[in-house]
Write a protein that holds these residues in place. Structure first.
Motif, PDB file in Angstrom:
ATOM      1  N   GLY A  35       0.792  -1.220   0.000  1.00  0.00           N
ATOM      2  CA  GLY A  35       0.000   0.000   0.000  1.00  0.00           C
ATOM      3  C   GLY A  35       0.822   1.267   0.000  1.00  0.00           C
ATOM      4  O   GLY A  35       0.472   2.250  -0.663  1.00  0.00           O
ATOM      5  N   SER A  36       1.922   1.294   0.734  1.00  0.00           N
ATOM      6  CA  SER A  36       2.746   2.491   0.811  1.00  0.00           C
ATOM      7  C   SER A  36       3.320   2.861  -0.564  1.00  0.00           C
ATOM      8  O   SER A  36       3.287   4.019  -0.984  1.00  0.00           O
ATOM      9  CB  SER A  36       3.878   2.279   1.823  1.00  0.00           C
ATOM     10  N   THR A  37       3.840   1.848  -1.271  1.00  0.00           N
ATOM     11  CA  THR A  37       4.370   2.096  -2.618  1.00  0.00           C
ATOM     12  C   THR A  37       3.254   2.524  -3.567  1.00  0.00           C
ATOM     13  O   THR A  37       3.435   3.404  -4.410  1.00  0.00           O
ATOM     14  CB  THR A  37       5.068   0.838  -3.156  1.00  0.00           C
ATOM     15  N   GLY A  38       2.088   1.899  -3.418  1.00  0.00           N
ATOM     16  CA  GLY A  38       0.962   2.273  -4.252  1.00  0.00           C
ATOM     17  C   GLY A  38       0.574   3.728  -4.074  1.00  0.00           C
ATOM     18  O   GLY A  38       0.300   4.444  -5.051  1.00  0.00           O
ATOM     19  N   LEU A  39       0.532   4.187  -2.830  1.00  0.00           N
ATOM     20  CA  LEU A  39       0.199   5.585  -2.552  1.00  0.00           C
ATOM     21  C   LEU A  39       1.239   6.521  -3.164  1.00  0.00           C
ATOM     22  O   LEU A  39       0.886   7.545  -3.777  1.00  0.00           O
ATOM     23  CB  LEU A  39       0.111   5.796  -1.037  1.00  0.00           C
ATOM     24  N   GLN A  40       2.511   6.175  -3.034  1.00  0.00           N
ATOM     25  CA  GLN A  40       3.571   7.003  -3.610  1.00  0.00           C
ATOM     26  C   GLN A  40       3.445   7.077  -5.131  1.00  0.00           C
ATOM     27  O   GLN A  40       3.571   8.157  -5.727  1.00  0.00           O
ATOM     28  CB  GLN A  40       4.947   6.448  -3.221  1.00  0.00           C
ATOM     29  N   LEU A  41       3.190   5.921  -5.776  1.00  0.00           N
ATOM     30  CA  LEU A  41       3.048   5.911  -7.231  1.00  0.00           C
ATOM     31  C   LEU A  41       1.824   6.709  -7.681  1.00  0.00           C
ATOM     32  O   LEU A  41       1.880   7.425  -8.687  1.00  0.00           O
ATOM     33  CB  LEU A  41       2.934   4.474  -7.736  1.00  0.00           C
ATOM     34  N   ALA A  42       0.732   6.593  -6.948  1.00  0.00           N
ATOM     35  CA  ALA A  42      -0.478   7.329  -7.302  1.00  0.00           C
ATOM     36  C   ALA A  42      -0.214   8.828  -7.288  1.00  0.00           C
ATOM     37  O   ALA A  42      -0.645   9.566  -8.189  1.00  0.00           O
ATOM     38  CB  ALA A  42      -1.610   6.974  -6.340  1.00  0.00           C
ATOM     39  N   ARG A  43       0.496   9.287  -6.276  1.00  0.00           N
ATOM     40  CA  ARG A  43       0.787  10.717  -6.160  1.00  0.00           C
ATOM     41  C   ARG A  43       1.804  11.175  -7.187  1.00  0.00           C
ATOM     42  O   ARG A  43       1.700  12.275  -7.730  1.00  0.00           O
ATOM     43  CB  ARG A  43       1.291  11.020  -4.751  1.00  0.00           C
ATOM     44  N   ASN A  60      -2.895  -0.780   4.403  1.00  0.00           N
ATOM     45  CA  ASN A  60      -4.015  -1.449   3.745  1.00  0.00           C
ATOM     46  C   ASN A  60      -4.751  -0.529   2.771  1.00  0.00           C
ATOM     47  O   ASN A  60      -4.529   0.689   2.755  1.00  0.00           O
ATOM     48  CB  ASN A  60      -4.972  -2.070   4.773  1.00  0.00           C
ATOM     49  N   GLY A  61      -5.612  -1.136   1.970  1.00  0.00           N
ATOM     50  CA  GLY A  61      -6.303  -0.375   0.937  1.00  0.00           C
ATOM     51  C   GLY A  61      -7.202   0.719   1.481  1.00  0.00           C
ATOM     52  O   GLY A  61      -7.353   1.779   0.861  1.00  0.00           O
ATOM     53  N   PHE A  62      -7.823   0.484   2.637  1.00  0.00           N
ATOM     54  CA  PHE A  62      -8.659   1.516   3.257  1.00  0.00           C
ATOM     55  C   PHE A  62      -7.835   2.777   3.524  1.00  0.00           C
ATOM     56  O   PHE A  62      -8.255   3.895   3.216  1.00  0.00           O
ATOM     57  CB  PHE A  62      -9.255   1.018   4.571  1.00  0.00           C
ATOM     58  N   ASP A  63      -6.648   2.581   4.118  1.00  0.00           N
ATOM     59  CA  ASP A  63      -5.813   3.728   4.470  1.00  0.00           C
ATOM     60  C   ASP A  63      -5.261   4.428   3.229  1.00  0.00           C
ATOM     61  O   ASP A  63      -5.109   5.650   3.209  1.00  0.00           O
ATOM     62  CB  ASP A  63      -4.662   3.284   5.379  1.00  0.00           C
ATOM     63  N   VAL A  64      -4.951   3.643   2.199  1.00  0.00           N
ATOM     64  CA  VAL A  64      -4.486   4.254   0.942  1.00  0.00           C
ATOM     65  C   VAL A  64      -5.581   5.142   0.352  1.00  0.00           C
ATOM     66  O   VAL A  64      -5.341   6.292  -0.025  1.00  0.00           O
ATOM     67  CB  VAL A  64      -4.074   3.172  -0.078  1.00  0.00           C
ATOM     68  N   CYS A  65      -6.790   4.617   0.292  1.00  0.00           N
ATOM     69  CA  CYS A  65      -7.909   5.375  -0.269  1.00  0.00           C
ATOM     70  C   CYS A  65      -8.177   6.629   0.559  1.00  0.00           C
ATOM     71  O   CYS A  65      -8.382   7.721   0.014  1.00  0.00           O
ATOM     72  CB  CYS A  65      -9.149   4.500  -0.340  1.00  0.00           C
TER      73      CYS A  65
END
Length: 236
Positions: A35-43, A60-65
């Motif tokens: 999730g952490s990498t996903g959030l960084q890539l999204a931004r 987790n996905g909840f926190d990413v969203c």
């Protein structure tokens, strides 16, 4: 250049299947396995859509969203979940996810949802960029909707609506007194043509919209439920 889909999923075999099918449909893909990498890539990369698993390492996905929406990011998010608990699905939608799909999922259905959510965003972008010919207003008593600015006010005060909430309010208010089934709203507001399936997303969106529009969400005056039929915008 094809639209870009960010896949945030920790199971490599699922990532490989998603990447293969998305690329075959002409999409570019980015992948993150936590999730952490996903959030960084999204931004950093600002993809056109995010496929976001719920159960992820590190975050987790909840926190990413939640982090994306609190940061003002409006990229469409489709949550992927192996959980059957309805509360998990509702929580994801309430945190700002646009939709969810439960594993194991039909690839055809997933691709249809990806296409519909990207198309919806494109339509909104084109609409907002079009030159205005003067205010186009929908007036419904205390509610006024400016379809050019894509904003809504109640008692002359702006309502803080998400894109989906605005679209839902505008669609219902444009035809007051007409009852729309949840399936019809999924088709016309969510852009899922010929939709058949889980319609919980509509109920969640209506509940969130009522919290922003109604004086008392438990006793709605504007968005009315017709039990067993659907929802309508009151003519009164």
């Amino acid at each position: 250049m094809g639209k870009c889909v960010l896949i945030v999923e920790d199971e490599k075999n699922i990532v490989d299947i998603l990447r293969f099918n998305l690329e075959r449909e002409g999409y570019q893909t980015l992948e993150a396995y936590d999730g952490s990498t996903g959030l960084q890539l999204a931004r950093a990369k600002n993809p056109d859509l995010i496929l976001l698993d719920l159960m992820l390492p590190r975050m987790n996905g909840f926190d990413v969203c939640r982090a994306l929406r609190e940061g003002g990011c409006s990229i469409p998010v489709i949550m992927l979940t192996a959980r059957e608990e309805e509360t998990d699905k509702v929580l994801g939608l309430e945190l700002g996810a646009d939709d969810y799909i439960t594993k194991p999922f039909s690839m055809r259905e997933l691709l249809a949802r990806v296409k519909a959510n990207i198309r919806r965003t494109e339509m909104l972008t084109v609409r907002s960029a079009a030159p205005a010919a003067g205010p186009q207003l929908i007036r419904r008593g205390r509610i006024v909707i400016d379809t050019d600015a894509m904003t809504a006010c109640k008692d002359d005060r702006p309502l803080d609506l998400t894109q989906r909430e605005y679209e839902l309010l505008k669609y219902l208010a444009s035809q007051p007194g007409k009852v729309f089934s949840r399936e019809a709203l999924m088709e016309h507001v969510w852009n899922y043509e010929g939709y058949v399936g889980d319609v919980r997303a509509v109920d969640v969106a209506v509940r969130r919209l009522r919290e922003k529009v109604e004086d008392d969400p438990a006793q709605p005056q504007f968005i009315i439920t017709r039990r067993g039929l659907g929802y309508l915008f009151s003519e009164e």
